[in-house]
Design a protein around this motif. Structure first.
Motif, PDB file in Angstrom:
ATOM      1  N   LEU A 192       0.627  14.151 -16.078  1.00  0.00           N
ATOM      2  CA  LEU A 192       1.157  12.805 -16.326  1.00  0.00           C
ATOM      3  C   LEU A 192       1.758  12.128 -15.092  1.00  0.00           C
ATOM      4  CD1 LEU A 192       2.776  12.644 -19.876  1.00  0.00           C
ATOM      5  CD2 LEU A 192       1.020  11.151 -18.898  1.00  0.00           C
ATOM      6  N   PRO A 193       2.535  12.825 -14.270  1.00  0.00           N
ATOM      7  CA  PRO A 193       3.091  12.134 -13.094  1.00  0.00           C
ATOM      8  C   PRO A 193       2.031  11.495 -12.202  1.00  0.00           C
ATOM      9  CG  PRO A 193       4.219  14.223 -13.440  1.00  0.00           C
ATOM     10  CD  PRO A 193       3.058  14.199 -14.390  1.00  0.00           C
ATOM     11  N   LYS A 194       0.888  12.134 -12.057  1.00  0.00           N
ATOM     12  CA  LYS A 194      -0.190  11.563 -11.250  1.00  0.00           C
ATOM     13  C   LYS A 194      -0.943  10.487 -12.021  1.00  0.00           C
ATOM     14  CE  LYS A 194      -0.827  15.827  -8.612  1.00  0.00           C
ATOM     15  NZ  LYS A 194      -1.680  17.015  -8.379  1.00  0.00           N
ATOM     16  N   LEU A 195      -1.141  10.704 -13.305  1.00  0.00           N
ATOM     17  CA  LEU A 195      -1.856   9.723 -14.112  1.00  0.00           C
ATOM     18  C   LEU A 195      -1.080   8.415 -14.237  1.00  0.00           C
ATOM     19  CD1 LEU A 195      -3.191  12.055 -16.960  1.00  0.00           C
ATOM     20  CD2 LEU A 195      -4.458  11.153 -15.004  1.00  0.00           C
ATOM     21  N   LEU A 196       0.231   8.485 -14.118  1.00  0.00           N
ATOM     22  CA  LEU A 196       1.052   7.272 -14.207  1.00  0.00           C
ATOM     23  C   LEU A 196       0.905   6.380 -12.975  1.00  0.00           C
ATOM     24  CD1 LEU A 196       4.273   8.724 -15.865  1.00  0.00           C
ATOM     25  CD2 LEU A 196       2.766   6.960 -16.810  1.00  0.00           C
ATOM     26  N   ALA A 197       0.160   6.840 -11.974  1.00  0.00           N
ATOM     27  CA  ALA A 197      -0.131   5.979 -10.824  1.00  0.00           C
ATOM     28  C   ALA A 197      -0.916   4.745 -11.260  1.00  0.00           C
ATOM     29  CB  ALA A 197      -0.906   6.752  -9.760  1.00  0.00           C
ATOM     30  N   ARG A 198      -1.596   4.850 -12.396  1.00  0.00           N
ATOM     31  CA  ARG A 198      -2.353   3.714 -12.935  1.00  0.00           C
ATOM     32  C   ARG A 198      -2.042   3.605 -14.429  1.00  0.00           C
ATOM     33  NH1 ARG A 198      -8.458   3.770 -11.202  1.00  0.00           N
ATOM     34  NH2 ARG A 198      -8.189   1.585 -11.763  1.00  0.00           N
ATOM     35  N   PRO A 199      -0.884   3.053 -14.765  1.00  0.00           N
ATOM     36  CA  PRO A 199      -0.446   3.045 -16.169  1.00  0.00           C
ATOM     37  C   PRO A 199      -1.382   2.299 -17.107  1.00  0.00           C
ATOM     38  CG  PRO A 199       0.985   1.677 -14.786  1.00  0.00           C
ATOM     39  CD  PRO A 199       0.116   2.460 -13.869  1.00  0.00           C
ATOM     40  N   LYS A 200      -2.008   1.231 -16.627  1.00  0.00           N
ATOM     41  CA  LYS A 200      -2.909   0.476 -17.502  1.00  0.00           C
ATOM     42  C   LYS A 200      -4.125   1.302 -17.885  1.00  0.00           C
ATOM     43  CE  LYS A 200      -5.665  -3.753 -17.832  1.00  0.00           C
ATOM     44  NZ  LYS A 200      -6.132  -4.974 -17.132  1.00  0.00           N
ATOM     45  N   VAL A 201      -4.686   2.018 -16.914  1.00  0.00           N
ATOM     46  CA  VAL A 201      -5.854   2.853 -17.185  1.00  0.00           C
ATOM     47  C   VAL A 201      -5.465   4.000 -18.117  1.00  0.00           C
ATOM     48  CG1 VAL A 201      -7.642   4.310 -16.159  1.00  0.00           C
ATOM     49  CG2 VAL A 201      -6.879   2.250 -14.971  1.00  0.00           C
ATOM     50  N   LEU A 202      -4.299   4.576 -17.890  1.00  0.00           N
ATOM     51  CA  LEU A 202      -3.809   5.645 -18.760  1.00  0.00           C
ATOM     52  C   LEU A 202      -3.639   5.125 -20.181  1.00  0.00           C
ATOM     53  CD1 LEU A 202      -2.670   8.471 -19.259  1.00  0.00           C
ATOM     54  CD2 LEU A 202      -0.447   7.637 -18.463  1.00  0.00           C
ATOM     55  N   GLU A 345      -4.430   0.042  -2.310  1.00  0.00           N
ATOM     56  CA  GLU A 345      -4.883   0.117  -3.698  1.00  0.00           C
ATOM     57  C   GLU A 345      -5.722   1.372  -3.922  1.00  0.00           C
ATOM     58  OE1 GLU A 345      -6.863  -3.407  -4.950  1.00  0.00           O
ATOM     59  OE2 GLU A 345      -5.246  -4.741  -4.290  1.00  0.00           O
ATOM     60  N   GLN A 346      -6.558   1.675  -2.952  1.00  0.00           N
ATOM     61  CA  GLN A 346      -7.405   2.856  -3.078  1.00  0.00           C
ATOM     62  C   GLN A 346      -6.571   4.138  -3.065  1.00  0.00           C
ATOM     63  OE1 GLN A 346     -10.329   4.044   0.057  1.00  0.00           O
ATOM     64  NE2 GLN A 346     -11.848   3.553  -1.506  1.00  0.00           N
ATOM     65  N   ALA A 347      -5.478   4.137  -2.309  1.00  0.00           N
ATOM     66  CA  ALA A 347      -4.616   5.318  -2.243  1.00  0.00           C
ATOM     67  C   ALA A 347      -3.992   5.628  -3.603  1.00  0.00           C
ATOM     68  CB  ALA A 347      -3.521   5.114  -1.193  1.00  0.00           C
ATOM     69  N   SER A 348      -3.569   4.594  -4.337  1.00  0.00           N
ATOM     70  CA  SER A 348      -2.989   4.828  -5.663  1.00  0.00           C
ATOM     71  C   SER A 348      -4.057   5.357  -6.622  1.00  0.00           C
ATOM     72  CB  SER A 348      -2.371   3.540  -6.212  1.00  0.00           C
ATOM     73  OG  SER A 348      -3.371   2.594  -6.536  1.00  0.00           O
ATOM     74  N   MET A 349      -5.280   4.895  -6.450  1.00  0.00           N
ATOM     75  CA  MET A 349      -6.364   5.371  -7.301  1.00  0.00           C
ATOM     76  C   MET A 349      -6.727   6.817  -6.969  1.00  0.00           C
ATOM     77  SD  MET A 349      -8.702   1.951  -7.447  1.00  0.00           S
ATOM     78  CE  MET A 349      -8.041   0.459  -8.227  1.00  0.00           C
ATOM     79  N   GLU A 350      -6.560   7.205  -5.723  1.00  0.00           N
ATOM     80  CA  GLU A 350      -6.802   8.588  -5.338  1.00  0.00           C
ATOM     81  C   GLU A 350      -5.798   9.514  -6.031  1.00  0.00           C
ATOM     82  OE1 GLU A 350      -7.874  12.203  -3.668  1.00  0.00           O
ATOM     83  OE2 GLU A 350      -9.005  10.349  -3.945  1.00  0.00           O
ATOM     84  N   ARG A 351      -4.546   9.083  -6.142  1.00  0.00           N
ATOM     85  CA  ARG A 351      -3.554   9.900  -6.846  1.00  0.00           C
ATOM     86  C   ARG A 351      -3.937  10.041  -8.326  1.00  0.00           C
ATOM     87  NH1 ARG A 351       1.239  12.278  -6.746  1.00  0.00           N
ATOM     88  NH2 ARG A 351       2.706  12.024  -8.470  1.00  0.00           N
ATOM     89  N   PHE A 352      -4.423   8.968  -8.913  1.00  0.00           N
ATOM     90  CA  PHE A 352      -4.863   9.020 -10.303  1.00  0.00           C
ATOM     91  C   PHE A 352      -6.047   9.975 -10.448  1.00  0.00           C
ATOM     92  CE2 PHE A 352      -7.360   7.456 -13.915  1.00  0.00           C
ATOM     93  CZ  PHE A 352      -6.389   7.394 -14.908  1.00  0.00           C
ATOM     94  N   ARG A 353      -6.968   9.939  -9.473  1.00  0.00           N
ATOM     95  CA  ARG A 353      -8.115  10.853  -9.515  1.00  0.00           C
ATOM     96  C   ARG A 353      -7.655  12.306  -9.507  1.00  0.00           C
ATOM     97  NH1 ARG A 353     -10.903  14.292  -6.574  1.00  0.00           N
ATOM     98  NH2 ARG A 353      -9.400  14.073  -4.880  1.00  0.00           N
ATOM     99  N   GLN A 354      -6.665  12.601  -8.690  1.00  0.00           N
ATOM    100  CA  GLN A 354      -6.138  13.960  -8.648  1.00  0.00           C
ATOM    101  C   GLN A 354      -5.554  14.364 -10.001  1.00  0.00           C
ATOM    102  OE1 GLN A 354      -3.377  13.800  -5.389  1.00  0.00           O
ATOM    103  NE2 GLN A 354      -4.986  13.775  -3.825  1.00  0.00           N
ATOM    104  N   GLY A 355      -4.954  13.385 -10.686  1.00  0.00           N
ATOM    105  CA  GLY A 355      -4.432  13.649 -12.027  1.00  0.00           C
ATOM    106  C   GLY A 355      -5.547  13.966 -13.011  1.00  0.00           C
TER     107      GLY A 355
END
Length: 458
Positions: A192-202, A345-355
């Motif tokens: 969850l901590p990584k997935l919250l990098a993109r709350p709308k997608v989550l 923007e891409q960096a935040s999406m990379e964190r979400f990808r790791q999640g």
């Protein structure tokens, strides 16, 4: 100074945005699209005589799909668009293509490969029976052919696409018996901590799951697939699995949609001689990519899910960044503030990808547990036992050697669907880390060509 000849392969989210940025800079790129129309797989357009609304066809991604389609429509007279065209080889500064059984080669100064991703599959006993589809094929049937893959469908695997496709089928009125996810629920909680990098997608993902449950679809996590029941005469008849408590369960169905997240389509990058590296997180070989999509080969760039799987909106950003890299390398002015914003923007999406990798892991252990009579390579009907034989009795501990001895990965898909799982079987049988098995080398043509293909005179 003559304008650089820029070729973009792929007209999905990354390819469209790349073309848009290049056109804005005054260039006229060539866009090669294997599909009949733009949109890629995620935003695949319906045929002209279909009239389903965007909301029904694309769900939570309807606005993004419509925006991309409208952007491409505005570009049509500013680019050289080659639909229904297969890029089957890259060699010596040329892209070799075939369309309508006519082959030709296109020279380039800059090549942006936006090849997208395809299903990552883990075999299960019985997956060769008629009625077993990948998640991507299930989507194509629904979007481009307006039909379901069966009357009573089980979707099995892991990753966000599993829930998206199941939801699309429910919206279309199909009967979905269950969604069976191999990932334990607590993996998602930990991620969850990584997935919250993109709350709308989550939030969209959670909405899909809740929508399935409200529709009466059984959603089970932490399962272990055992077998797809059926016969050559009847096709799929059911699915056998262990639930999260280890109990054996059987579900009746006449179709199964399978997929374990996605894997980048890397064959063209391989033919372009790009360097690869082993990614420990996802247990697969990926192209080495520097800043903004530059590869180890000058003049060759990667963007979108063909580089690493970040999702459709991230692919749009990747396409813009690759276009800017091309422009900078050919001495065009590029706004630095815009470049930095896209990189952030891409960096935040990379964190979400790791999640996502953490929440929905590739179930490598399933390959080790495959029974000897389970087919690994559907194209060539090679079983896990045959693959273990060439490893243990013939010393084939490397992917291409095992291919030569057994024909695994030598069929129509060239290892797209069996390569990852085959490497896991080889690694377990040989008692070595999977990275030591290596990867299947890409060879042209990347997809079969008809014998009747004729080469055009240049």
């Amino acid at each position: 100074m003559a304008q650089p000849r820029v070729i973009i392969i792929g007209a999905g989210p990354s390819g469209v945005r790349c073309a848009e940025a290049l056109v804005a800079a005054g260039l006229r790129p060539t866009v090669i699209d294997e599909n009949r129309r733009d949109g890629g797989q995620i935003y695949r357009r319906q045929p002209d005589n279909f009239t389903r609304p965007y909301a029904k066809l694309y769900g939570t991604e309807a606005a993004s799909a419509q925006a991309l389609h409208e952007s491409f429509d505005a570009l049509r007279d500013k680019i050289d668009y080659l639909p229904e065209t297969l890029a089957w080889n890259i060699f010596d500064g040329h892209v070799h293509v075939v369309c309508n059984q006519r082959a030709r080669s296109l020279p380039y100064d800059a090549l942006v490969i936006c090849s997208g991703a395809t299903d990552r599959l883990m075999p299960v006993k019985g997956w060769h029976y008629a009625g077993t589809y990948s998640l991507g094929a299930s989507q194509i049937a629904l979007k481009a052919q307006a039909c379901a893959i069966g009357r009573q469908i089980v979707f099995m695997g892991t990753g966000p696409l599993l829930y998206l496709v199941a939801s699309q089928y429910v919206k279309a009125g199909a009967q979905v018996a269950a969604v069976l996810d191999t990932s334990p629920f607590m993996r998602r909680v930990a991620a969850l901590p990584k997935l919250l990098a993109r709350p709308k997608v989550l939030r969209n993902g959670l909405t899909l799951v809740m929508g399935l449950k409200r529709a009466g679809v059984s959603v089970l996590t932490g399962i272990t697939p055992l077998e797809i029941k059926g016969s050559p005469e009847t096709g799929v008849q059911g699915v056998v699995f262990h639930d999260a408590r280890g109990r054996t369960q059987t579900l009746e169905c006449d179709a199964v949609g399978m997929g374990y997240h996605l894997r980048p389509e890397t064959q063209l990058a391989d033919l372009a001689r790009c360097a690869f590296r082993f990614d420990q997180e996802t247990r697969q070989w990926l192209p080495e990519v520097g800043e903004d999509g530059r590869t180890s080969v000058p003049g060759v760039y990667l963007a979108g899910d063909g580089m690493r799987v970040l999702g459709a909106d991230a692919a749009e950003i990747g396409g813009r960044l690759a276009a800017m890299a091309v422009l900078k390398d050919f001495k065009f002015d590029v706004p630095e503030d815009q470049l930095q914003r896209l990189r952030a923007e891409q960096a935040s999406m990379e964190r979400f990808r790791q999640g996502l990798v953490q929440a929905f892991p590739w179930p490598a252990e399933q390959a080790a547990q495959l029974p000897d009579d389970a087919i690994v390579c559907r194209c060539e009907a090679i079983t896990a036992g045959e693959l273990r034989h060439v490893v243990c009795d013939m010393g084939a501990r490397e992917a291409n050697r095992a291919k030569a001895f057994s024909r695994v990965g030598m069929g129509r898909c060239q290892g797209r669907y069996c390569g990852n799982a085959g490497a896991e079987v080889i690694a377990h049988a040989a008692g070595v880390p999977v990275e030591m098995v290596g990867r299947l080398r890409g060879q042209a043509p990347v997809k079969p060509l008809a014998i009747a293909v004729l080469e055009e005179k240049q």
